[in-house]
Design a protein around this motif. Structure first.
Motif, PDB file in Angstrom:
ATOM      1  N   ASN A  94       0.829  -1.207   0.000  1.00 46.49           N
ATOM      2  CA  ASN A  94       0.000   0.000   0.000  1.00 46.49           C
ATOM      3  C   ASN A  94       0.865   1.259   0.000  1.00 46.49           C
ATOM      4  OD1 ASN A  94      -2.442  -1.522   0.111  1.00 46.49           O
ATOM      5  ND2 ASN A  94      -2.192  -1.734   2.323  1.00 46.49           N
ATOM      6  N   LEU A  95       1.894   1.244  -0.867  1.00 49.60           N
ATOM      7  CA  LEU A  95       2.825   2.360  -0.977  1.00 49.60           C
ATOM      8  C   LEU A  95       3.087   2.689  -2.439  1.00 49.60           C
ATOM      9  CD1 LEU A  95       5.527   1.289   1.664  1.00 49.60           C
ATOM     10  CD2 LEU A  95       3.776   3.053   1.961  1.00 49.60           C
ATOM     11  N   VAL A  96       3.233   3.997  -2.704  1.00 50.60           N
ATOM     12  CA  VAL A  96       3.694   4.481  -4.001  1.00 50.60           C
ATOM     13  C   VAL A  96       5.100   5.034  -3.800  1.00 50.60           C
ATOM     14  CG1 VAL A  96       3.269   6.059  -5.922  1.00 50.60           C
ATOM     15  CG2 VAL A  96       1.341   5.071  -4.668  1.00 50.60           C
ATOM     16  N   PHE A  97       5.985   4.779  -4.767  1.00 52.43           N
ATOM     17  CA  PHE A  97       7.374   5.216  -4.681  1.00 52.43           C
ATOM     18  C   PHE A  97       7.702   6.121  -5.869  1.00 52.43           C
ATOM     19  CE2 PHE A  97       6.912   1.009  -2.824  1.00 52.43           C
ATOM     20  CZ  PHE A  97       7.464   1.176  -1.569  1.00 52.43           C
ATOM     21  N   LEU A  98       8.377   7.228  -5.601  1.00 53.87           N
ATOM     22  CA  LEU A  98       8.800   8.164  -6.646  1.00 53.87           C
ATOM     23  C   LEU A  98      10.258   8.524  -6.412  1.00 53.87           C
ATOM     24  CD1 LEU A  98       7.735   9.942  -9.078  1.00 53.87           C
ATOM     25  CD2 LEU A  98       7.466  11.784  -7.400  1.00 53.87           C
ATOM     26  N   ARG A  99      11.060   8.457  -7.481  1.00 51.23           N
ATOM     27  CA  ARG A  99      12.482   8.760  -7.343  1.00 51.23           C
ATOM     28  C   ARG A  99      12.679  10.235  -7.038  1.00 51.23           C
ATOM     29  NH1 ARG A  99      16.673   5.698  -8.354  1.00 51.23           N
ATOM     30  NH2 ARG A  99      15.446   4.218  -9.599  1.00 51.23           N
ATOM     31  N   GLY A 100      13.670  10.534  -6.150  1.00 57.13           N
ATOM     32  CA  GLY A 100      13.947  11.915  -5.730  1.00 57.13           C
ATOM     33  C   GLY A 100      15.358  12.345  -6.057  1.00 57.13           C
ATOM     34  N   ASP A 101      15.771  12.168  -7.312  1.00 57.19           N
ATOM     35  CA  ASP A 101      17.154  12.498  -7.692  1.00 57.19           C
ATOM     36  C   ASP A 101      17.327  13.923  -8.193  1.00 57.19           C
ATOM     37  OD1 ASP A 101      15.868  12.266 -10.121  1.00 57.19           O
ATOM     38  OD2 ASP A 101      17.187  10.707 -10.930  1.00 57.19           O
ATOM     39  N   GLY A 102      16.218  14.680  -8.332  1.00 57.87           N
ATOM     40  CA  GLY A 102      16.314  16.064  -8.797  1.00 57.87           C
ATOM     41  C   GLY A 102      16.743  16.200 -10.237  1.00 57.87           C
TER      42      GLY A 102
ATOM     43  N   ASN B 189       9.440  15.624  -7.931  1.00 59.18           N
ATOM     44  CA  ASN B 189      10.874  15.555  -8.182  1.00 59.18           C
ATOM     45  C   ASN B 189      11.219  16.608  -9.214  1.00 59.18           C
ATOM     46  OD1 ASN B 189      13.517  14.307  -7.972  1.00 59.18           O
ATOM     47  ND2 ASN B 189      13.170  13.495 -10.025  1.00 59.18           N
ATOM     48  N   ASP B 190      12.158  17.476  -8.897  1.00 59.23           N
ATOM     49  CA  ASP B 190      12.515  18.548  -9.817  1.00 59.23           C
ATOM     50  C   ASP B 190      13.386  18.018 -10.954  1.00 59.23           C
ATOM     51  OD1 ASP B 190      12.417  21.241 -10.629  1.00 59.23           O
ATOM     52  OD2 ASP B 190      14.415  21.588  -9.809  1.00 59.23           O
ATOM     53  N   GLY B 191      13.417  18.780 -12.015  1.00 56.31           N
ATOM     54  CA  GLY B 191      14.219  18.436 -13.178  1.00 56.31           C
ATOM     55  C   GLY B 191      13.933  19.432 -14.281  1.00 56.31           C
ATOM     56  N   PRO B 192      14.626  19.339 -15.406  1.00 55.87           N
ATOM     57  CA  PRO B 192      14.437  20.298 -16.487  1.00 55.87           C
ATOM     58  C   PRO B 192      12.998  20.328 -16.990  1.00 55.87           C
ATOM     59  CG  PRO B 192      16.412  18.976 -16.837  1.00 55.87           C
ATOM     60  CD  PRO B 192      15.677  18.356 -15.695  1.00 55.87           C
ATOM     61  N   ASN B 193      12.471  21.547 -17.197  1.00 57.43           N
ATOM     62  CA  ASN B 193      11.132  21.688 -17.757  1.00 57.43           C
ATOM     63  C   ASN B 193      11.191  21.702 -19.279  1.00 57.43           C
ATOM     64  OD1 ASN B 193      12.018  24.289 -18.455  1.00 57.43           O
ATOM     65  ND2 ASN B 193      11.107  25.214 -16.629  1.00 57.43           N
ATOM     66  N   ASP B 194      10.099  22.102 -19.918  1.00 52.03           N
ATOM     67  CA  ASP B 194      10.052  22.064 -21.381  1.00 52.03           C
ATOM     68  C   ASP B 194      11.101  22.957 -22.030  1.00 52.03           C
ATOM     69  OD1 ASP B 194       7.956  20.325 -21.197  1.00 52.03           O
ATOM     70  OD2 ASP B 194       6.403  21.852 -21.460  1.00 52.03           O
ATOM     71  N   SER B 195      11.522  24.001 -21.335  1.00 53.75           N
ATOM     72  CA  SER B 195      12.543  24.903 -21.876  1.00 53.75           C
ATOM     73  C   SER B 195      13.950  24.443 -21.549  1.00 53.75           C
ATOM     74  CB  SER B 195      12.321  26.322 -21.338  1.00 53.75           C
ATOM     75  OG  SER B 195      12.535  26.361 -19.937  1.00 53.75           O
ATOM     76  N   GLY B 196      14.071  23.332 -20.819  1.00 60.36           N
ATOM     77  CA  GLY B 196      15.380  22.809 -20.454  1.00 60.36           C
ATOM     78  C   GLY B 196      15.930  23.359 -19.150  1.00 60.36           C
ATOM     79  N   GLU B 197      15.156  24.217 -18.473  1.00 53.59           N
ATOM     80  CA  GLU B 197      15.609  24.811 -17.222  1.00 53.59           C
ATOM     81  C   GLU B 197      15.055  24.050 -16.021  1.00 53.59           C
ATOM     82  OE1 GLU B 197      14.543  28.894 -17.223  1.00 53.59           O
ATOM     83  OE2 GLU B 197      15.878  29.437 -18.877  1.00 53.59           O
TER      84      GLU B 197
END
Length: 389
Positions: A247-255, A318-326
């Motif tokens: 009963n758990l969801v897992f999401l990677r947090g590597d930024g 989890n953060d990471g580059p958006n559509d503009s690459g930033e």
């Protein structure tokens, strides 16, 4: 992986730019708060010998000051926001504009405007702000915000988590009581839009960090889908995993990869967390999940909505580059949201999340993970497939 610095280094850096309020308990745990950043808790330090700073702070943004008209990503372990972000009742878009990133902006009262510190004790700080926001449908919410932060001791932490902490574990816990009061002359009603309180905990990323989000078991016909995870497109099994056994969801947090999930009220639980094997840090965020939500939860999707009050009760990002690459800086977030608030003039609601960080040897932390999440650290680490290259 984000550079690891000490609590004192982070506090000294913040003091070079803004006033900092520091609390310390008898066990040596510490937190640092900044009134200029809406009284947010910027970082913390566990009791014991470790001096590591737990929070995520964007030093570049702090150096620049409050200059970005859309969002100043200063960081912080516990900051208050207001929902909804999207939809016809959004407070992040002006009336009659397209819901695009170019038009998106954070209300100044939760981004650039300072709160006033009005009280302090040995273990608490209280900040206040009177403000107003206008939603996309043209309704203006006038309100008072009061934010009280308390630094907990070990006995209180054990009581909150319903677990006896092994003696070798170092721990810090801070809880915020975020009270919003309708300070206007009009009631807040669904027809013109409702708002909610939104608390966000930013964490330093790591290649092996994993967010852990419990959900209520049950059939989809009864409770709806388990998780919404396609905010920015479909996620592969190296990013997202769902265990109906645990009963758990897992999401990677590597930024490194922009991704987000949400859990509905029907599926929501009162605790979410994250595990960082690199730093041996277990993070637990608890909040006052109500038994009923008669007005639902605000919907943050950037679209005109048929169900504007069918939103999430918790999010993981989890953060990471958006559509503009930033990228906004590289971090992962644990987020909790209050119900949609239909307040009459003078009425109030308090959203009260707590953030706990635990450091120690793996065996001891494993006991806490099992007690809180019903999963071993090995299970948490093994659920996501290796990152695809």
């Amino acid at each position: 992986m984000a550079e690891l610095v000490s609590f004192d280094e982070d506090v000294d850096f913040l003091k070079d730019h803004f006033q900092v309020d520091v609390l310390e308990n008898d066990e040596g745990a510490r937190i640092a708060c900044v009134a200029a950043f809406q009284g947010r808790t910027m970082t913390s330090n566990c009791s014991g010998d470790s001096q590591r700073s737990n929070g995520y702070i964007s030093r570049e943004a702090v150096k620049k000051g409050r200059v970005d008209p859309q969002l100043n990503m200063f960081g912080g372990e516990d900051r208050i926001w207001i929902s909804p972000e999207g939809g016809q009742f959004s407070v992040f878009f002006d009336p009659e504009v397209e819901m695009s990133f170019a038009n998106w902006r954070t209300p100044p009262c939760i981004d650039t405007e300072s709160f006033e510190r009005v009280d302090s004790t040995a273990r608490s700080l209280t900040y206040q702000k009177r403000a107003a926001v206008t939603n996309m449908s043209g309704f203006t919410f006038e309100f008072e915000l009061e934010r009280r932060i308390e630094l907990k001791n070990r006995a209180e932490i054990e009581q909150n988590l319903s677990v006896v902490l092994p003696p070798d574990i170092e721990v810090v816990c801070h809880q915020s009581f975020n009270k919003i009061t309708n300070a206007g002359s009009s009631p807040w009603v669904a027809e013109t839009g409702l708002i909610g309180l939104w608390s966000i905990c930013l964490n330093p990323p790591a290649d092996d960090a994993v967010m852990v989000i419990p959900f209520q078991p049950g059939s989809e016909s009864e409770l709806g889908k388990i998780v919404t995870a396609d905010y920015f497109g479909k996620l592969e099994d190296d990013r997202l995993a769902v265990s109906e056994e645990l009963n758990l969801v897992f999401l990677r947090g590597d930024g490194n990869f922009r991704s987000k999930l949400g859990i509905s009220f029907a599926r929501g639980c009162s605790q979410i967390g994250g595990w960082n094997p690199t730093t041996q840090t277990l993070t637990i965020v608890e909040y006052n999940l109500p038994q009923t939500a008669p007005n639902g939860y605000t919907n943050n999707l950037w679209e005109y909505q048929d169900q504007p009050f069918a939103g999430d009760v918790v999010n993981a990002y989890n953060d990471g580059p958006n559509d503009s690459g930033e990228s906004m800086g590289g971090f992962f977030e644990l987020e909790t949201i209050s119900p949609a608030l239909a307040l009459k003039p003078g009425e109030s609601f308090t959203h009260s999340p707590s953030t706990t960080h635990l450091n120690g040897n793996r065996e001891s932390l494993n006991k806490v993970a099992i007690a809180v999440f019903g999963a071993t650290l090995s299970q948490i680490e093994s659920t996501l497939s290796p990152v695809k290259t």
